[in-house]
Design an enzyme around this catalytic site. Sequence first.
Site, PDB file in Angstrom:
ATOM      1  N   ARG A  39      -9.462  -8.074   9.826  1.00  0.00           N
ATOM      2  CA  ARG A  39      -9.198  -8.981   8.721  1.00  0.00           C
ATOM      3  C   ARG A  39     -10.047 -10.236   8.846  1.00  0.00           C
ATOM      4  O   ARG A  39      -9.632 -11.320   8.446  1.00  0.00           O
ATOM      5  CB  ARG A  39      -7.704  -9.297   8.699  1.00  0.00           C
ATOM      6  CG  ARG A  39      -7.075  -9.135   7.331  1.00  0.00           C
ATOM      7  CD  ARG A  39      -5.562  -9.051   7.396  1.00  0.00           C
ATOM      8  NE  ARG A  39      -5.107  -7.681   7.403  1.00  0.00           N
ATOM      9  CZ  ARG A  39      -4.153  -7.197   8.185  1.00  0.00           C
ATOM     10  NH1 ARG A  39      -3.543  -7.976   9.044  1.00  0.00           N
ATOM     11  NH2 ARG A  39      -3.810  -5.936   8.114  1.00  0.00           N
ATOM     12  N   CYS A  48     -10.133 -11.653  18.278  1.00  0.00           N
ATOM     13  CA  CYS A  48     -10.754 -10.391  18.680  1.00  0.00           C
ATOM     14  C   CYS A  48     -12.067 -10.244  17.920  1.00  0.00           C
ATOM     15  O   CYS A  48     -12.099 -10.439  16.700  1.00  0.00           O
ATOM     16  CB  CYS A  48      -9.847  -9.210  18.326  1.00  0.00           C
ATOM     17  SG  CYS A  48      -8.161  -9.348  18.930  1.00  0.00           S
ATOM     18  N   ARG A  91       0.809  -1.205   0.000  1.00  0.00           N
ATOM     19  CA  ARG A  91       0.000   0.000   0.000  1.00  0.00           C
ATOM     20  C   ARG A  91       0.847   1.261   0.000  1.00  0.00           C
ATOM     21  O   ARG A  91       0.472   2.282  -0.546  1.00  0.00           O
ATOM     22  CB  ARG A  91      -0.911  -0.034   1.248  1.00  0.00           C
ATOM     23  CG  ARG A  91      -1.660   1.249   1.541  1.00  0.00           C
ATOM     24  CD  ARG A  91      -2.685   1.514   0.473  1.00  0.00           C
ATOM     25  NE  ARG A  91      -3.279   2.840   0.523  1.00  0.00           N
ATOM     26  CZ  ARG A  91      -2.723   3.959   0.084  1.00  0.00           C
ATOM     27  NH1 ARG A  91      -1.508   3.951  -0.408  1.00  0.00           N
ATOM     28  NH2 ARG A  91      -3.365   5.105   0.130  1.00  0.00           N
ATOM     29  N   TYR A  92       1.989   1.189   0.686  1.00  0.00           N
ATOM     30  CA  TYR A  92       2.853   2.358   0.856  1.00  0.00           C
ATOM     31  C   TYR A  92       4.093   2.211  -0.026  1.00  0.00           C
ATOM     32  O   TYR A  92       4.470   1.098  -0.397  1.00  0.00           O
ATOM     33  CB  TYR A  92       3.280   2.484   2.322  1.00  0.00           C
ATOM     34  CG  TYR A  92       2.133   2.792   3.251  1.00  0.00           C
ATOM     35  CD1 TYR A  92       1.650   4.095   3.381  1.00  0.00           C
ATOM     36  CD2 TYR A  92       1.524   1.785   3.994  1.00  0.00           C
ATOM     37  CE1 TYR A  92       0.597   4.384   4.236  1.00  0.00           C
ATOM     38  CE2 TYR A  92       0.470   2.072   4.855  1.00  0.00           C
ATOM     39  CZ  TYR A  92       0.013   3.363   4.969  1.00  0.00           C
ATOM     40  OH  TYR A  92      -1.025   3.646   5.805  1.00  0.00           O
ATOM     41  N   ARG A 149       7.217   0.027   1.934  1.00  0.00           N
ATOM     42  CA  ARG A 149       7.051  -1.067   2.898  1.00  0.00           C
ATOM     43  C   ARG A 149       5.848  -1.918   2.529  1.00  0.00           C
ATOM     44  O   ARG A 149       4.898  -1.433   1.909  1.00  0.00           O
ATOM     45  CB  ARG A 149       6.925  -0.529   4.322  1.00  0.00           C
ATOM     46  CG  ARG A 149       5.831   0.506   4.519  1.00  0.00           C
ATOM     47  CD  ARG A 149       6.220   1.419   5.691  1.00  0.00           C
ATOM     48  NE  ARG A 149       5.165   2.353   6.079  1.00  0.00           N
ATOM     49  CZ  ARG A 149       4.912   3.496   5.451  1.00  0.00           C
ATOM     50  NH1 ARG A 149       5.602   3.849   4.391  1.00  0.00           N
ATOM     51  NH2 ARG A 149       3.961   4.296   5.878  1.00  0.00           N
ATOM     52  N   ASP A 181      -7.684   4.439   9.697  1.00  0.00           N
ATOM     53  CA  ASP A 181      -7.195   3.710   8.524  1.00  0.00           C
ATOM     54  C   ASP A 181      -8.285   3.884   7.470  1.00  0.00           C
ATOM     55  O   ASP A 181      -9.400   3.393   7.624  1.00  0.00           O
ATOM     56  CB  ASP A 181      -6.935   2.235   8.864  1.00  0.00           C
ATOM     57  CG  ASP A 181      -5.747   1.685   8.085  1.00  0.00           C
ATOM     58  OD1 ASP A 181      -5.484   2.204   6.972  1.00  0.00           O
ATOM     59  OD2 ASP A 181      -5.099   0.744   8.558  1.00  0.00           O
ATOM     60  N   CYS A 229     -12.052  -8.007  14.688  1.00  0.00           N
ATOM     61  CA  CYS A 229     -10.923  -8.254  13.779  1.00  0.00           C
ATOM     62  C   CYS A 229     -11.114  -7.548  12.437  1.00  0.00           C
ATOM     63  O   CYS A 229     -12.112  -7.743  11.751  1.00  0.00           O
ATOM     64  CB  CYS A 229     -10.770  -9.752  13.537  1.00  0.00           C
ATOM     65  SG  CYS A 229      -9.449 -10.141  12.349  1.00  0.00           S
ATOM     66  N   LYS A 280      -3.295   4.851   6.603  1.00  0.00           N
ATOM     67  CA  LYS A 280      -3.518   5.453   7.911  1.00  0.00           C
ATOM     68  C   LYS A 280      -3.446   6.968   7.834  1.00  0.00           C
ATOM     69  O   LYS A 280      -2.481   7.515   7.310  1.00  0.00           O
ATOM     70  CB  LYS A 280      -2.467   4.944   8.887  1.00  0.00           C
ATOM     71  CG  LYS A 280      -2.522   3.452   9.089  1.00  0.00           C
ATOM     72  CD  LYS A 280      -1.354   2.971   9.927  1.00  0.00           C
ATOM     73  CE  LYS A 280      -1.296   1.475  10.003  1.00  0.00           C
ATOM     74  NZ  LYS A 280      -0.846   0.842   8.750  1.00  0.00           N
ATOM     75  N   ASP A 312     -12.234  -0.083  12.609  1.00  0.00           N
ATOM     76  CA  ASP A 312     -12.522  -0.179  11.178  1.00  0.00           C
ATOM     77  C   ASP A 312     -13.989  -0.532  10.918  1.00  0.00           C
ATOM     78  O   ASP A 312     -14.676  -1.065  11.785  1.00  0.00           O
ATOM     79  CB  ASP A 312     -11.603  -1.217  10.536  1.00  0.00           C
ATOM     80  CG  ASP A 312     -10.155  -0.746  10.493  1.00  0.00           C
ATOM     81  OD1 ASP A 312      -9.943   0.479  10.320  1.00  0.00           O
ATOM     82  OD2 ASP A 312      -9.248  -1.587  10.631  1.00  0.00           O
ATOM     83  N   CYS A 352      -4.791 -17.206  14.897  1.00  0.00           N
ATOM     84  CA  CYS A 352      -4.391 -16.413  16.056  1.00  0.00           C
ATOM     85  C   CYS A 352      -4.502 -17.280  17.308  1.00  0.00           C
ATOM     86  O   CYS A 352      -5.121 -18.337  17.286  1.00  0.00           O
ATOM     87  CB  CYS A 352      -5.297 -15.188  16.219  1.00  0.00           C
ATOM     88  SG  CYS A 352      -5.043 -13.933  14.941  1.00  0.00           S
TER      89      CYS A 352
HETATM   90  C1  LIG Z   1      -0.220  -0.215   8.716  1.00  0.00           C
HETATM   91  C2  LIG Z   1       0.344  -0.691   7.470  1.00  0.00           C
HETATM   92  C3  LIG Z   1       1.706  -0.583   7.195  1.00  0.00           C
HETATM   93  C4  LIG Z   1       2.687   0.024   8.166  1.00  0.00           C
HETATM   94  O1  LIG Z   1       2.399   1.358   8.394  1.00  0.00           O
HETATM   95  P1  LIG Z   1       3.335   2.219   9.348  1.00  0.00           P
HETATM   96  O2  LIG Z   1       2.650   3.543   9.435  1.00  0.00           O
HETATM   97  O3  LIG Z   1       4.662   2.276   8.700  1.00  0.00           O
HETATM   98  O4  LIG Z   1       3.404   1.517  10.660  1.00  0.00           O
HETATM   99  C5  LIG Z   1       2.162  -1.036   5.986  1.00  0.00           C
HETATM  100  N1  LIG Z   1       1.328  -1.566   5.076  1.00  0.00           N
HETATM  101  C6  LIG Z   1       0.013  -1.673   5.293  1.00  0.00           C
HETATM  102  C7  LIG Z   1      -0.864  -2.238   4.247  1.00  0.00           C
HETATM  103  C8  LIG Z   1      -0.528  -1.250   6.503  1.00  0.00           C
HETATM  104  O5  LIG Z   1      -1.846  -1.368   6.740  1.00  0.00           O
END
Ligand SMILES: *Cc1c(COP(=O)(O)O)cnc(C)c1O
Length: 452
Positions: free
Chosen positions: A151, A146, A129-130, A133, A347, A149, A354, A310, A142
């Site tokens: 997911r 929860c 998504r980012y 990372r 989110d 959840c 986020k 969520d 798990c």
């Molecule tokens: C939360 C999340 C991350 C990590 O986000 P950070 O703000 O770096 O902690 C990375 N990928 C996805 C899809 C996420 O939901």
Amino acid sequence: MERSIDSEQTDLPAEDPPQCTPRPAIWADVPDEKWNDWRWQLSHRLNTLEELQQVIHLTPEEEEGVKAQHRFRLDITPYFAGLIDPDDPTCPIRRQVIPTARELQGFEAAMVDPLGEEAHTPVPGLVHRYPDRVLMLVTTQCASYCRYCTRSRIVGDPKAQFSRADYDAQIDYIAHNPVVRDVLISGGDPLILPQHLLEDLLRRLRAIPHVEVLRIGTRVPVFLPQRVDENLVSMLRRYHPLWMNIHFNHAREITPEVRRACELLADAGIPLGCQSVLLAGINDCPNVMKELVHELVKIRVRPYYIYQCDLVPGAGHFRTPVSKGIEIIESLRGHTSGFAVPTYVVDAPGGGGKIPVMPQYVISQSDHRVVLRNFEGFITTYTEPTDYPGHDASRCPACQRRLAEGGQMGVAGLLAGQGMTIVPEGFEQAHQRLTRIRWNAIQLVPTGGEEA
Ligand SMILES: *Cc1c(COP(=O)(O)O)cnc(C)c1O
């Protein structure tokens, strides 16, 4: 005050040997070796009405929730069930894991995949998504489940597991994408995987030169602290830099067992963070949250995020207004240690990622003054410099490296002069049409030009 200094500065054990959380009567005869064995805990999880009734006085609403067909998986470790107040239906531990009839009620905004993860999934279980990372889902299982959840669309189903081929594809994707410098291993709960499997994944990820940081997202230290043993920790510490985020929601989760687990992890040099979910009736209170963050920093866990709940089916009754999160941050920032203040995030539904939300501290601005307020309501003025030379990106190696990388810049890119606008989908078409209509009507200029 004096008492705590005494107990911390002595060379004798800082506290009495960690006491154990008292066990409900039905497990009174279980030998300690079994009770403290995570395998025993996992194989004796509670998941039926009859089992739960031996430990908790269920309300009719809870009975209905437990009996419901097609509800999200129910499984609770005996250890965690032992933290529940059997006579208090509002017990914050209980509300997190015992279903009620209310989770069967839909709500208007509910979405099966509220974070739009599927749309960002290039290979099964990998969410990219980012820019730099990825989120790597390595299991659907798990230690306990929860009720809210995020997911739940994939978590809990014992038949839907990631395969060796899925892991290979995930790792292959990461290996071929040099932009990925941070891999967040989650699920499900990665610490539920057989240790050799988890180690295999860590080893293969560590072998990728551009992967700088590994992270594990887990709730095992809370649901099954027995799992965090010397053996696990000595394996984890071989894959540094390794960070860990643990999901805590309430100070009552921090028991002697949890304290011991976090101590082992922190002593192995694993920086620990906490991710909490803001939940109605559980922690939607500034004072409950303040107690939580204070207990967390005592066990060397830094509060990292508080998530707005969520829009996931079954979680409607856990939702609070966003204003509750702002109120909580208002009560923390300035009132307590800066490192005890997490970032409150929404989110974004639909996959926006986020979004941090916080109280307003900038009250006003002119070209040479900023008016700010602090946590006490004290209003001050910061006078801006008149001779700030600005930053010369053309002579800054870090800026040049970033420019060479290219790729998505977002709003930061607008500030850096990489573009003038960020335009929503359909914007061009909509505005060309409106422009044509108006100009046709007043017959000033010919229509149809792109740049009209
Ligand atoms: C939360 C999340 C991350 C990590 O986000 P950070 O703000 O770096 O902690 C990375 N990928 C996805 C899809 C996420 O939901």
